[in-house]
Write an enzyme that holds these catalytic residues in place. Structure first.
Site, short mmCIF file in Angstrom:
data_model
loop_
_atom_site.label_atom_id
_atom_site.label_comp_id
_atom_site.label_asym_id
_atom_site.label_seq_id
_atom_site.Cartn_x
_atom_site.Cartn_y
_atom_site.Cartn_z
N ASN A 112 0.79 -1.17 -0.05
CA ASN A 112 -0.13 0.06 0.08
C ASN A 112 0.86 1.38 0.21
O ASN A 112 1.75 1.37 0.74
CB ASN A 112 -0.74 -0.04 1.40
CG ASN A 112 -1.84 1.37 1.43
OD1 ASN A 112 -2.58 1.47 0.58
ND2 ASN A 112 -1.48 2.24 2.36
N GLU A 113 0.57 2.11 -0.82
CA GLU A 113 1.39 3.60 -1.03
C GLU A 113 2.75 3.45 -0.67
O GLU A 113 3.26 4.30 0.22
CB GLU A 113 0.48 4.28 0.01
CG GLU A 113 -1.00 4.83 -0.36
CD GLU A 113 -1.67 5.81 0.44
OE1 GLU A 113 -1.01 6.23 1.38
OE2 GLU A 113 -2.64 6.37 -0.10
N TYR A 122 -7.62 11.80 -2.40
CA TYR A 122 -8.26 12.45 -1.52
C TYR A 122 -8.39 13.86 -1.75
O TYR A 122 -7.26 14.45 -2.13
CB TYR A 122 -7.77 12.09 -0.09
CG TYR A 122 -7.98 10.55 0.35
CD1 TYR A 122 -9.24 10.03 1.02
CD2 TYR A 122 -6.80 9.90 0.21
CE1 TYR A 122 -8.87 8.66 1.13
CE2 TYR A 122 -6.69 8.52 0.61
CZ TYR A 122 -7.88 7.93 1.12
OH TYR A 122 -7.88 6.75 1.36
N GLU A 148 -8.34 3.69 -3.32
CA GLU A 148 -8.82 4.62 -2.51
C GLU A 148 -9.18 5.93 -3.18
O GLU A 148 -8.40 6.36 -3.85
CB GLU A 148 -7.37 5.06 -1.31
CG GLU A 148 -7.21 3.67 -0.58
CD GLU A 148 -6.32 3.92 0.59
OE1 GLU A 148 -6.09 5.22 1.12
OE2 GLU A 148 -5.36 2.92 0.86
N GLN A 175 -13.33 4.97 3.47
CA GLN A 175 -13.80 3.82 3.80
C GLN A 175 -15.24 3.49 4.11
O GLN A 175 -16.15 4.35 3.61
CB GLN A 175 -12.98 3.53 4.96
CG GLN A 175 -11.31 3.69 4.77
CD GLN A 175 -10.45 3.21 5.92
OE1 GLN A 175 -10.79 2.69 6.82
NE2 GLN A 175 -9.20 3.50 5.61
O1 AHR Z 1 -7.75 5.70 4.11
C1 AHR Z 1 -6.91 6.21 5.00
C2 AHR Z 1 -5.50 6.26 4.71
O2 AHR Z 1 -5.16 7.02 3.47
C3 AHR Z 1 -4.84 4.82 4.32
O3 AHR Z 1 -4.65 3.92 5.25
C4 AHR Z 1 -3.67 5.10 3.45
O4 AHR Z 1 -3.62 4.30 2.23
C5 AHR Z 1 -4.09 6.64 2.86
O5 AHR Z 1 -3.16 7.43 2.96
#
Ligand code: AHR
Length: 495
Positions: free
Chosen positions: A172-173, A244, A292, A346
């Site tokens: 992840n990331e 995001y 995400e 989420q």
């Molecule tokens: O979704 C929250 C966080 O955002 C996750 O854990 C991460 O992958 C991202 O930076």
């Protein structure tokens, strides 16, 4: 008043919309697992400890695929801590969110939940502090027939039959300095390639998702993605995208440009995939897994301060956030040929459409936007011809209606999704249908005159979908008028 004309032609098929674009994400973060979906102490828990009210609400969202166990959490998680008798599972310090993890919920609980919810499980392995071999062992635990060590362990833990987990994220990331075990692209690619090789050797049917950039803002975007895919080659099937979005400046002209920005991010990574395919002379390309996405900027509390299930990043969503949720989904549908998986990050409490408070449950504004799309996801995405007024987004003018369209030939219906981006002007719409005859049209609208309107535990229905009646039709056209800042879905039955 602004106006827009839309041409809808059923032969202009982009691709079938992948149902997996309507996925979610459960991370061991804050109150997402504990006090969220899993709360054995609650009066509302079922025999497995899952919250029935949360499950019922999530069923309304008709999510298809669920990513687990993180996120940043995945990069420090040792899956063997979360299996077997509960009293033997270790309580550990969790470093990604500085919390305490009891491991009461683990692989077998997640798989049971997926079965109950009819979700396709999607598992992220630890390529931060974990090893490729640990990742391989997890595949064996989940997917192999009994007879060998980890598969036998699963059977001892109650599941004789393999879980058949098809989708596996290779970490992840890993491009982010905040990630446990973060390394430069080349080093990550080596790790991911080794893991994917062993994982696929263990189960050749699985599909792997390599870590792409954590966002278009990353300094290494999109070079990271290129380097990673080039090295891993056919051992990865997808590359991940994350985004995001924020509205720090409280400026709808920036915020409502989200659809265009997501389009751009997708198109850049799609181009990168095609470039790498050519470079590697590969017969297969990588597809896009937007695993995400969300709006996240109001609650940045990320330090669990050594607590179990602390309240972290519990964003409150308002009406304008619901419109932006729709823009993400419109963009995924518009790119149905390349975006095959997407996960709203989420599902409960943590940047989520649902919130719990004790035994109460709240459906936030974004819940209603997601639902409007998810319940009409079956069919082909159509390429629309759009002409009309523009909206001055910060990156330049974009059509004032952010749109997408799904047509199901089999079911003889079509859904047209339209978001009026203008916070001040109505938009009159004419949609012309080519080669299709309208039998009936009904609509739903998500609208509030206050962009900042929220749903609360006390008043749950401030922002909810209502019938949209400002619509008329002829045999081959639809006419309507959208209020400023509104999300409308028209469902057309075709004769
Ligand atoms: O979704 C929250 C966080 O955002 C996750 O854990 C991460 O992958 C991202 O930076």
């Amino acid at each position: 008043m602004k106006s827009t004309e839309i041409n809808i032609d059923p032969l202009q098929v982009i691709d079938r919309v992948s149902p997996n674009v309507f996925g979610g994400f459960i991370e061991h973060l804050g109150r997402c697992v504990y006090q969220g979906i899993y709360d054995p102490g609650s009066a509302l828990a079922d025999e497995d400890g899952f919250r029935v009210d949360v499950m019922t609400a999530l069923k309304e969202l008709q999510m298809t695929i669920m990513r687990y166990p993180g996120g940043n959490f995945a990069s420090g998680y040792h899956w063997e801590d979360g299996i077997g008798p509960r009293e033997k599972r270790p309580t550990v310090r969790e470093l990604a969110w500085q919390s305490i993890e009891t491991n009461a919920f683990g692989t077998d609980e997640f798989m049971r939940l997926c079965r109950k919810m009819d979700w396709e499980p999607m598992v992220a392995v630890n390529l931060g502090t974990g090893t490729p071999e640990e990742a391989r062992n997890w595949v064996e635990y989940c997917n192999s027939e009994i007879g060998t060590r980890y598969a036998n362990l699963r059977s001892i833990n109650g599941a004789k039959k393999p879980y058949g987990v098809r989708y596996w994220c290779l970490g992840n990331e890993m491009d982010g300095p905040w990630q446990l075990g973060h390394v430069p692209a080349k080093e990550y690619a080596i790790r991911a390639q080794q893991a994917a090789k062993m994982m696929k050797d263990c189960d050749p049917v699985i599909e792997t998702i390599a870590c792409g950039s954590s966002g278009a803002f990353m300094p290494t975007f999109p070079a990271w993605d290129r380097e990673v895919m080039e090295y891993i080659g056919p051992l990865s099937n997808y590359i991940s995208l994350h985004r995001y979005v924020r509205n720090d400046d409280n400026d709808p002209f920036k915020f409502f440009g989200t659809g265009a920005k997501v389009d751009r991010q997708i198109e850049i990574i799609d181009a990168t995939c095609r470039y790498v395919q050519a470079l590697n002379k590969a017969s297969e390309r990588n597809f896009l897994c937007f695993d995400e996405w969300n709006i996240w900027y109001k609650n940045m509390t990320m330090d669990g301060k050594g607590k179990f299930a602390p309240s972290l990043i519990e964003e409150e969503y308002n009406f304008e956030d619901a419109l932006v949720t729709g823009q993400f989904l419109n963009s995924f549908i518009r790119h149905a040929d390349v975006v095959k998986i997407a996960n709203l990050a989420q599902v409960v409490n943590v940047i989520a459409p649902l919130k719990t408070r004790g035994d109460e449950l709240l459906k936030q504004t974004t819940f209603h936007a997601f639902k409007l799309y998810s319940e009409r996801k079956e069919g082909d995405s159509l390429r629309l011809g759009i002409s009309g007024d523009f909206f001055d987004a910060d990156e330049g003018p974009v059509p004032c209606l952010d749109t997408s369209c799904i047509y199901s030939k089999d079911q003889r219906n079509l859904s047209l999704f339209m978001i009026n981006l203008s916070p001040t002007d109505k938009v009159s719409v004419t949609a012309n249908l080519f080669g299709l005859e309208v039998e009936r049209v009904v609509g739903q609208i998500l609208h509030h005159k206050d962009l900042k309107a929220v749903n609360t535990f006390e008043k749950q229905d401030t922002v909810v979908a209502k019938d949209f009646t400002d619509i008329s039709s002829t045999l081959d056209s639809l006419q309507g008028e959208l209020p400023p800042a509104s999300l409308v879905r028209l469902d057309v039955s075709i004769s």
